[in-house]
Write a protein that holds these residues in place. Sequence first.
Motif, PDB file in Angstrom:
ATOM      1  N   UNK A  83       0.863  -1.237   0.051  1.00 23.22           N
ATOM      2  CA  UNK A  83      -0.005   0.085  -0.012  1.00 23.22           C
ATOM      3  C   UNK A  83       0.757   1.277  -0.229  1.00 23.22           C
ATOM      4  N   UNK A  84       1.996   1.261   0.912  1.00 28.72           N
ATOM      5  CA  UNK A  84       2.733   2.426   1.138  1.00 28.72           C
ATOM      6  C   UNK A  84       4.166   1.865   0.904  1.00 28.72           C
ATOM      7  N   UNK A  85       4.831   2.182  -0.073  1.00 29.40           N
ATOM      8  CA  UNK A  85       6.169   1.642  -0.220  1.00 29.40           C
ATOM      9  C   UNK A  85       7.079   2.048   0.809  1.00 29.40           C
ATOM     10  N   UNK A  86       6.996   3.331   0.709  1.00 31.27           N
ATOM     11  CA  UNK A  86       8.128   4.156   1.912  1.00 31.27           C
ATOM     12  C   UNK A  86       8.010   3.546   3.213  1.00 31.27           C
ATOM     13  N   UNK A 102      17.716   2.851  -1.775  1.00 33.45           N
ATOM     14  CA  UNK A 102      17.208   3.705  -0.479  1.00 33.45           C
ATOM     15  C   UNK A 102      16.065   4.401  -0.712  1.00 33.45           C
ATOM     16  N   UNK A 103      15.534   4.657  -2.136  1.00 42.30           N
ATOM     17  CA  UNK A 103      14.377   5.401  -2.366  1.00 42.30           C
ATOM     18  C   UNK A 103      13.516   4.427  -3.536  1.00 42.30           C
ATOM     19  N   UNK A 104      12.406   4.721  -3.293  1.00 39.67           N
ATOM     20  CA  UNK A 104      11.566   3.640  -4.544  1.00 39.67           C
ATOM     21  C   UNK A 104      12.135   4.322  -5.931  1.00 39.67           C
ATOM     22  N   UNK A 105      12.098   3.382  -6.672  1.00 41.45           N
ATOM     23  CA  UNK A 105      12.449   3.917  -8.131  1.00 41.45           C
ATOM     24  C   UNK A 105      11.024   3.504  -9.149  1.00 41.45           C
ATOM     25  N   UNK A 106      11.188   4.039 -10.106  1.00 43.38           N
ATOM     26  CA  UNK A 106      10.075   3.963 -11.068  1.00 43.38           C
ATOM     27  C   UNK A 106      10.258   2.381 -11.864  1.00 43.38           C
ATOM     28  N   UNK A 112       6.082   1.840  -8.402  1.00 44.92           N
ATOM     29  CA  UNK A 112       7.298   2.131  -7.735  1.00 44.92           C
ATOM     30  C   UNK A 112       7.961   0.942  -7.164  1.00 44.92           C
ATOM     31  N   UNK A 113       9.258   0.805  -7.214  1.00 40.69           N
ATOM     32  CA  UNK A 113       9.766  -0.563  -6.809  1.00 40.69           C
ATOM     33  C   UNK A 113      11.029  -0.383  -5.886  1.00 40.69           C
ATOM     34  N   UNK A 122      17.219 -15.127   2.733  1.00 38.69           N
ATOM     35  CA  UNK A 122      17.560 -16.474   2.317  1.00 38.69           C
ATOM     36  C   UNK A 122      17.636 -16.921   0.915  1.00 38.69           C
ATOM     37  N   UNK A 123      18.457 -15.601   0.237  1.00 41.91           N
ATOM     38  CA  UNK A 123      18.784 -15.929  -1.159  1.00 41.91           C
ATOM     39  C   UNK A 123      17.649 -15.563  -2.256  1.00 41.91           C
ATOM     40  N   UNK A 124      16.334 -14.919  -1.931  1.00 44.20           N
ATOM     41  CA  UNK A 124      15.506 -14.829  -2.519  1.00 44.20           C
ATOM     42  C   UNK A 124      15.158 -13.298  -2.671  1.00 44.20           C
ATOM     43  N   UNK A 125      15.326 -12.927  -3.965  1.00 43.59           N
ATOM     44  CA  UNK A 125      15.262 -11.682  -4.397  1.00 43.59           C
ATOM     45  C   UNK A 125      13.721 -11.039  -4.371  1.00 43.59           C
ATOM     46  N   UNK A 126      13.562 -10.224  -3.384  1.00 46.68           N
ATOM     47  CA  UNK A 126      12.280  -9.872  -3.145  1.00 46.68           C
ATOM     48  C   UNK A 126      11.862  -8.383  -3.826  1.00 46.68           C
ATOM     49  N   UNK A 127      11.159  -8.107  -4.217  1.00 52.45           N
ATOM     50  CA  UNK A 127      10.662  -6.817  -4.894  1.00 52.45           C
ATOM     51  C   UNK A 127       9.429  -6.259  -4.351  1.00 52.45           C
ATOM     52  N   UNK A 128       9.278  -5.158  -3.881  1.00 56.09           N
ATOM     53  CA  UNK A 128       8.118  -4.419  -3.176  1.00 56.09           C
ATOM     54  C   UNK A 128       7.381  -3.444  -4.398  1.00 56.09           C
ATOM     55  N   UNK A 129       6.245  -3.530  -4.465  1.00 52.42           N
ATOM     56  CA  UNK A 129       5.738  -2.737  -5.627  1.00 52.42           C
ATOM     57  C   UNK A 129       4.534  -1.931  -5.175  1.00 52.42           C
ATOM     58  N   UNK A 130       4.456  -0.713  -5.571  1.00 56.01           N
ATOM     59  CA  UNK A 130       3.337   0.122  -5.098  1.00 56.01           C
ATOM     60  C   UNK A 130       2.625   0.759  -6.514  1.00 56.01           C
ATOM     61  N   UNK A 131       1.509   0.711  -6.647  1.00 56.74           N
ATOM     62  CA  UNK A 131       0.799   1.335  -7.963  1.00 56.74           C
ATOM     63  C   UNK A 131       1.001   2.845  -7.754  1.00 56.74           C
ATOM     64  N   UNK A 132       1.280   3.530  -8.934  1.00 59.03           N
ATOM     65  CA  UNK A 132       1.717   4.910  -8.724  1.00 59.03           C
ATOM     66  C   UNK A 132       0.386   5.384  -8.985  1.00 59.03           C
ATOM     67  N   UNK A 133      -0.056   6.367  -8.260  1.00 53.85           N
ATOM     68  CA  UNK A 133      -1.394   6.949  -8.446  1.00 53.85           C
ATOM     69  C   UNK A 133      -1.436   8.154  -8.985  1.00 53.85           C
ATOM     70  N   UNK A 134      -2.303   8.150 -10.085  1.00 54.65           N
ATOM     71  CA  UNK A 134      -2.125   9.229 -11.099  1.00 54.65           C
ATOM     72  C   UNK A 134      -2.862  10.563 -10.496  1.00 54.65           C
TER      73      UNK A 134
END
Length: 134
Positions: A83-86, A102-106, A112-113, A122-134
């Motif tokens: 919901x809130x990536x930061x 350190x800061x979310x990227x497009x 935003x990721x 544990x060796x898993x690359x995890x990505x956080x994603x937040x929908x960019x609100x228009x």
Amino acid sequence: MKRIEHIGIAVSDIEKSNKVFKKIFGKENFKEERVESEGVITSFFQIGTNKIELVAAINIDSPISKYLQGNREGMHHIAFDVEDIEKEMDRIKQEGIRLLNDIPKKGADNKLICFLHPKDTNGVLIELCQEIKQ
């Protein structure tokens, strides 16, 4: 974290891989997108409520290019919708887990990721994603 947003698969040839996954899923990809900041081209397939993201390098300096130099094509990362990536990044840092940025990227797909360091997950690359609100 709300749900699994997508599973990322590293591929060396996006067009060839699109054809393979079209056969597997029985449908075309719904979106292809270049993400210059990451040096990749992505292709998305919708499978139920989840997505599969094929990721290929567009230059030799991209993280995917470096990944494929030492690894085979295949599962690269799992992404979670937040919901809130930061806020989520701050919470995870407080838990002692390092972030790769350190800061979310497009990122692709209007997101935003941020990636978590796989040495802390544990060796898993995890990505956080937040929908960019228009």
